[in-house]
Design a protein around this motif. Structure first.
Motif, PDB file in Angstrom:
ATOM      1  N   LYS A 156      13.038  79.997  28.467  1.00 23.54           N
ATOM      2  CA  LYS A 156      12.925  78.911  27.754  1.00 23.54           C
ATOM      3  C   LYS A 156      14.182  78.014  27.621  1.00 23.54           C
ATOM      4  O   LYS A 156      15.340  78.347  27.539  1.00 23.54           O
ATOM      5  CB  LYS A 156      12.610  79.148  26.206  1.00 23.54           C
ATOM      6  N   ASN A 157      13.940  76.459  28.157  1.00 17.12           N
ATOM      7  CA  ASN A 157      15.058  75.707  28.248  1.00 17.12           C
ATOM      8  C   ASN A 157      15.393  75.009  26.707  1.00 17.12           C
ATOM      9  O   ASN A 157      14.616  74.907  25.752  1.00 17.12           O
ATOM     10  CB  ASN A 157      14.528  74.379  28.928  1.00 17.12           C
ATOM     11  N   PHE A 158      16.588  74.960  26.558  1.00 18.91           N
ATOM     12  CA  PHE A 158      17.386  74.333  25.225  1.00 18.91           C
ATOM     13  C   PHE A 158      18.215  73.380  25.601  1.00 18.91           C
ATOM     14  O   PHE A 158      19.062  73.536  26.721  1.00 18.91           O
ATOM     15  CB  PHE A 158      18.114  75.518  24.599  1.00 18.91           C
ATOM     16  N   SER A 159      18.584  72.566  24.744  1.00 16.88           N
ATOM     17  CA  SER A 159      19.635  71.472  25.157  1.00 16.88           C
ATOM     18  C   SER A 159      20.557  71.464  23.622  1.00 16.88           C
ATOM     19  O   SER A 159      19.777  71.159  22.438  1.00 16.88           O
ATOM     20  CB  SER A 159      19.299  70.319  25.286  1.00 16.88           C
ATOM     21  N   THR A 160      21.853  71.456  23.902  1.00 21.01           N
ATOM     22  CA  THR A 160      22.730  71.366  22.318  1.00 21.01           C
ATOM     23  C   THR A 160      23.958  71.068  22.789  1.00 21.01           C
ATOM     24  O   THR A 160      24.489  70.841  23.963  1.00 21.01           O
ATOM     25  CB  THR A 160      22.652  72.588  21.634  1.00 21.01           C
ATOM     26  N   LEU A 161      24.917  70.661  21.865  1.00 21.88           N
ATOM     27  CA  LEU A 161      26.279  70.446  22.172  1.00 21.88           C
ATOM     28  C   LEU A 161      27.129  71.386  22.418  1.00 21.88           C
ATOM     29  O   LEU A 161      26.702  72.697  21.496  1.00 21.88           O
ATOM     30  CB  LEU A 161      26.971  69.462  21.079  1.00 21.88           C
ATOM     31  N   ARG A 162      28.205  71.392  22.999  1.00 20.21           N
ATOM     32  CA  ARG A 162      29.005  72.472  23.308  1.00 20.21           C
ATOM     33  C   ARG A 162      29.803  72.663  21.797  1.00 20.21           C
ATOM     34  O   ARG A 162      29.950  74.004  21.545  1.00 20.21           O
ATOM     35  CB  ARG A 162      30.122  72.213  24.328  1.00 20.21           C
ATOM     36  N   SER A 163      29.870  71.948  21.116  1.00 17.57           N
ATOM     37  CA  SER A 163      30.561  72.097  19.797  1.00 17.57           C
ATOM     38  C   SER A 163      29.738  72.699  18.665  1.00 17.57           C
ATOM     39  O   SER A 163      30.130  73.617  17.829  1.00 17.57           O
ATOM     40  CB  SER A 163      30.926  70.665  19.056  1.00 17.57           C
ATOM     41  N   THR A 164      28.345  72.557  18.819  1.00 19.29           N
ATOM     42  CA  THR A 164      27.430  73.622  18.353  1.00 19.29           C
ATOM     43  C   THR A 164      27.473  75.092  18.582  1.00 19.29           C
ATOM     44  O   THR A 164      27.629  75.930  17.846  1.00 19.29           O
ATOM     45  CB  THR A 164      26.050  73.079  18.412  1.00 19.29           C
ATOM     46  N   LEU A 165      27.507  75.360  19.936  1.00 22.71           N
ATOM     47  CA  LEU A 165      27.621  76.721  20.274  1.00 22.71           C
ATOM     48  C   LEU A 165      29.208  77.220  20.027  1.00 22.71           C
ATOM     49  O   LEU A 165      28.965  78.530  20.018  1.00 22.71           O
ATOM     50  CB  LEU A 165      27.432  76.667  21.959  1.00 22.71           C
ATOM     51  N   THR A 166      30.029  76.361  19.903  1.00 21.44           N
ATOM     52  CA  THR A 166      31.373  77.238  19.350  1.00 21.44           C
ATOM     53  C   THR A 166      31.843  76.864  18.025  1.00 21.44           C
ATOM     54  O   THR A 166      33.100  76.888  17.765  1.00 21.44           O
ATOM     55  CB  THR A 166      32.355  76.303  20.401  1.00 21.44           C
ATOM     56  N   ARG A 167      30.650  76.484  17.069  1.00 21.86           N
ATOM     57  CA  ARG A 167      31.198  76.346  15.848  1.00 21.86           C
ATOM     58  C   ARG A 167      31.712  77.403  15.338  1.00 21.86           C
ATOM     59  O   ARG A 167      32.829  77.159  14.339  1.00 21.86           O
ATOM     60  CB  ARG A 167      29.769  76.082  15.035  1.00 21.86           C
ATOM     61  N   TYR A 168      31.305  78.847  15.400  1.00 23.15           N
ATOM     62  CA  TYR A 168      32.261  79.988  14.986  1.00 23.15           C
ATOM     63  C   TYR A 168      33.153  80.511  16.190  1.00 23.15           C
ATOM     64  O   TYR A 168      32.675  81.035  16.905  1.00 23.15           O
ATOM     65  CB  TYR A 168      31.214  80.719  14.395  1.00 23.15           C
ATOM     66  N   GLU A 169      34.344  80.561  15.507  1.00 19.69           N
ATOM     67  CA  GLU A 169      35.352  80.637  16.557  1.00 19.69           C
ATOM     68  C   GLU A 169      35.319  82.201  17.070  1.00 19.69           C
ATOM     69  O   GLU A 169      35.802  82.330  18.102  1.00 19.69           O
ATOM     70  CB  GLU A 169      36.796  80.445  16.169  1.00 19.69           C
ATOM     71  N   ASP A 170      35.015  82.900  16.325  1.00 20.23           N
ATOM     72  CA  ASP A 170      35.155  84.317  16.523  1.00 20.23           C
ATOM     73  C   ASP A 170      33.891  84.990  17.074  1.00 20.23           C
ATOM     74  O   ASP A 170      33.609  86.204  17.637  1.00 20.23           O
ATOM     75  CB  ASP A 170      35.307  85.449  15.184  1.00 20.23           C
ATOM     76  N   SER A 171      32.698  84.068  17.240  1.00 22.32           N
ATOM     77  CA  SER A 171      31.530  84.603  17.740  1.00 22.32           C
ATOM     78  C   SER A 171      31.725  84.464  19.404  1.00 22.32           C
ATOM     79  O   SER A 171      32.420  84.112  20.051  1.00 22.32           O
ATOM     80  CB  SER A 171      30.395  83.477  17.686  1.00 22.32           C
ATOM     81  N   MET A 172      30.420  85.357  20.020  1.00 17.08           N
ATOM     82  CA  MET A 172      30.442  85.693  21.335  1.00 17.08           C
ATOM     83  C   MET A 172      30.199  84.294  22.084  1.00 17.08           C
ATOM     84  O   MET A 172      30.849  84.027  23.106  1.00 17.08           O
ATOM     85  CB  MET A 172      29.324  86.590  21.614  1.00 17.08           C
ATOM     86  N   LEU A 173      29.259  83.594  21.316  1.00 18.60           N
ATOM     87  CA  LEU A 173      29.063  82.083  22.057  1.00 18.60           C
ATOM     88  C   LEU A 173      30.241  81.374  21.951  1.00 18.60           C
ATOM     89  O   LEU A 173      30.289  80.464  23.143  1.00 18.60           O
ATOM     90  CB  LEU A 173      27.854  81.370  21.185  1.00 18.60           C
ATOM     91  N   SER A 174      31.225  81.051  21.226  1.00 21.26           N
ATOM     92  CA  SER A 174      32.304  80.474  21.206  1.00 21.26           C
ATOM     93  C   SER A 174      32.969  80.973  22.316  1.00 21.26           C
ATOM     94  O   SER A 174      33.638  80.101  23.194  1.00 21.26           O
ATOM     95  CB  SER A 174      33.081  80.668  19.729  1.00 21.26           C
ATOM     96  N   ALA A 175      33.292  82.170  22.543  1.00 21.34           N
ATOM     97  CA  ALA A 175      33.880  82.594  23.760  1.00 21.34           C
ATOM     98  C   ALA A 175      33.513  82.251  25.042  1.00 21.34           C
ATOM     99  O   ALA A 175      33.976  81.693  25.884  1.00 21.34           O
ATOM    100  CB  ALA A 175      34.170  84.269  23.491  1.00 21.34           C
ATOM    101  N   MET A 176      32.117  82.444  25.094  1.00 24.23           N
ATOM    102  CA  MET A 176      31.364  81.987  26.346  1.00 24.23           C
ATOM    103  C   MET A 176      31.705  80.725  26.788  1.00 24.23           C
ATOM    104  O   MET A 176      31.655  80.436  28.024  1.00 24.23           O
ATOM    105  CB  MET A 176      29.849  82.433  26.042  1.00 24.23           C
ATOM    106  N   PHE A 177      31.561  79.722  25.755  1.00 19.49           N
ATOM    107  CA  PHE A 177      31.622  78.203  26.132  1.00 19.49           C
ATOM    108  C   PHE A 177      32.848  77.518  25.690  1.00 19.49           C
ATOM    109  O   PHE A 177      32.829  76.442  25.527  1.00 19.49           O
ATOM    110  CB  PHE A 177      30.399  77.744  25.165  1.00 19.49           C
ATOM    111  N   SER A 178      33.814  78.414  25.723  1.00 14.96           N
ATOM    112  CA  SER A 178      35.315  77.851  25.591  1.00 14.96           C
ATOM    113  C   SER A 178      35.725  77.195  26.731  1.00 14.96           C
ATOM    114  O   SER A 178      36.862  76.641  26.726  1.00 14.96           O
ATOM    115  CB  SER A 178      36.184  78.891  25.319  1.00 14.96           C
ATOM    116  N   GLY A 179      35.144  77.566  27.888  1.00 12.75           N
ATOM    117  CA  GLY A 179      35.434  76.797  29.218  1.00 12.75           C
ATOM    118  C   GLY A 179      36.410  77.835  30.250  1.00 12.75           C
ATOM    119  O   GLY A 179      36.983  77.323  31.178  1.00 12.75           O
ATOM    120  N   ARG A 180      36.715  79.125  29.459  1.00 11.61           N
ATOM    121  CA  ARG A 180      37.707  79.850  30.111  1.00 11.61           C
ATOM    122  C   ARG A 180      36.740  80.799  31.085  1.00 11.61           C
ATOM    123  O   ARG A 180      37.231  81.727  31.757  1.00 11.61           O
ATOM    124  CB  ARG A 180      38.489  80.775  29.065  1.00 11.61           C
TER     125      ARG A 180
END
Length: 329
Positions: free
Chosen positions: A79-103
């Motif tokens: 299923k397709n989703f669209s969102t901002l990187r800032s939304t996915l990285t809202r919580y710094e300690d989460s897995m999503l924040s690490a995934m979309f940190s650009g590293r």
């Protein structure tokens, strides 16, 4: 002739001394000028380094802001989703924040969408939480458990802490008895207020969710909630009158809500009767107290500074024969 030669030597000696003094003065001035020039050069280099660091920090900030505002295209379980990187990285300690940190390198599908192999329906609820900061209400217990698992998987929301879901044999009224290894509490004394604590310690961080099934001989002064401290007497009530200080949802259909003593602090759409399942979630980090009756959310007290200081889970039972059983999912 000798006098003339002596005079000439004296004049020559004086000129040599004068020349040496001039040379010494020149050397002193030269050293001073050289030191000043060195200091100016040092200051210039420091200023240039500071400027380069500020320029680099500014460029990094601009780049970060651009990344935060970047739209991310996702494929979650098909299923397709669209969102901002800032939304996915809202919580710094989460897995999503690490995934979309650009590293990290993230796999993509044929449409250049980042692929995440998780349940898309539950992920839509995760995305709603990331956008609003509020955990959405699941439709049923099964969906609630799935959401809880996904929240844990992505390291989102309040951490669930180990909690002993048992009525405490020491912290209870003498009119109560425990059965089923502490899962069930029953009023064996006369009709009056009886308090019992659940667990063996104060909850000082994280989130705890517990469910009890109530068996009530008749509607009366029952409450399920939290206390800031162990009471001096367990033969009083809380959350409906001037007894022990505490917050709780009680069974009175004429005055629905979460009460602290006689004060209504949050309204409720439901009370409870015999046979009902009453679920309470206490999130000490956020100061939230949330209730459901038979899986339906009915009341919430949010962002209470007092609850953030830590609480004990407790219940008030009244009528002889009342039985409250802890239900484990």
């Amino acid at each position: 002739m000798d006098e003339l030669f002596a005079k000439y030597q004296q004049e020559l000696s004086e000129e040599r001394k004068a020349l040496q003094l001039k040379k010494m003065k020149f050397n002193d001035e030269y050293e001073k000028d050289k030191e000043m020039l060195f200091r100016e050069q040092e200051s210039f280099l420091e200023e240039r380094q500071r400027f380069e660091e500020e320029e680099s920090a500014f460029d990094e900030m601009v780049q970060t802001e651009e990344q935060r505002d970047e739209v991310i295209l996702l494929n979650v379980g098909g299923k397709n989703f669209s969102t901002l990187r800032s939304t996915l990285t809202r919580y710094e300690d989460s897995m999503l924040s690490a995934m979309f940190s650009g590293r990290h390198h993230l796999g993509k599908d044929n449409d250049d969408r980042i692929f995440i192999d998780r349940d898309p329906d539950i992920f839509s609820m995760i995305l709603e939480f990331l956008r609003t900061g509020i955990i959405p209400m699941p439709k049923n217990n099964e969906e609630e458990e799935l959401l809880r698992r996904e929240m844990d998987y992505f390291a989102l929301g309040p951490p669930r802490i180990p909690f002993l879901e048992r009525w405490n044999a020491k912290w209870k009224s003498d009119g109560l008895t425990l059965r089923d290894e502490g899962r069930t509490v029953e009023v064996i004394g006369e009709d009056r207020d009886h308090i019992v604590i659940m667990g063996d310690s104060k909850i000082t961080h994280g989130s705890v969710t517990v469910t009890v099934q109530v068996t009530i001989p008749r509607p009366n002064r029952y409450s399920f909630g939290v206390l800031p401290d162990i009471p001096a007497s367990f033969n009083k009530g809380f959350a409906y009158k001037s007894g022990v200080l505490g917050w709780g949802l009680h069974d009175h259909t004429s005055a629905l809500g979460i009460y602290c003593q006689t004060q209504l602090v949050a309204p409720s759409t439901l009370g409870y009767v015999s046979g009902d399942l009453v679920t309470m979630t206490i999130d000490v980090d956020r100061g939230d107290l949330i209730y459901k009756v038979n899986g339906v959310k009915c009341a919430e007290l949010l962002s209470s500074e007092v609850l953030k200081m830590g609480v004990y889970i407790a219940a008030t039972l009244f009528n002889k024969g009342a039985i409250w059983k802890i239900v484990e999912f």
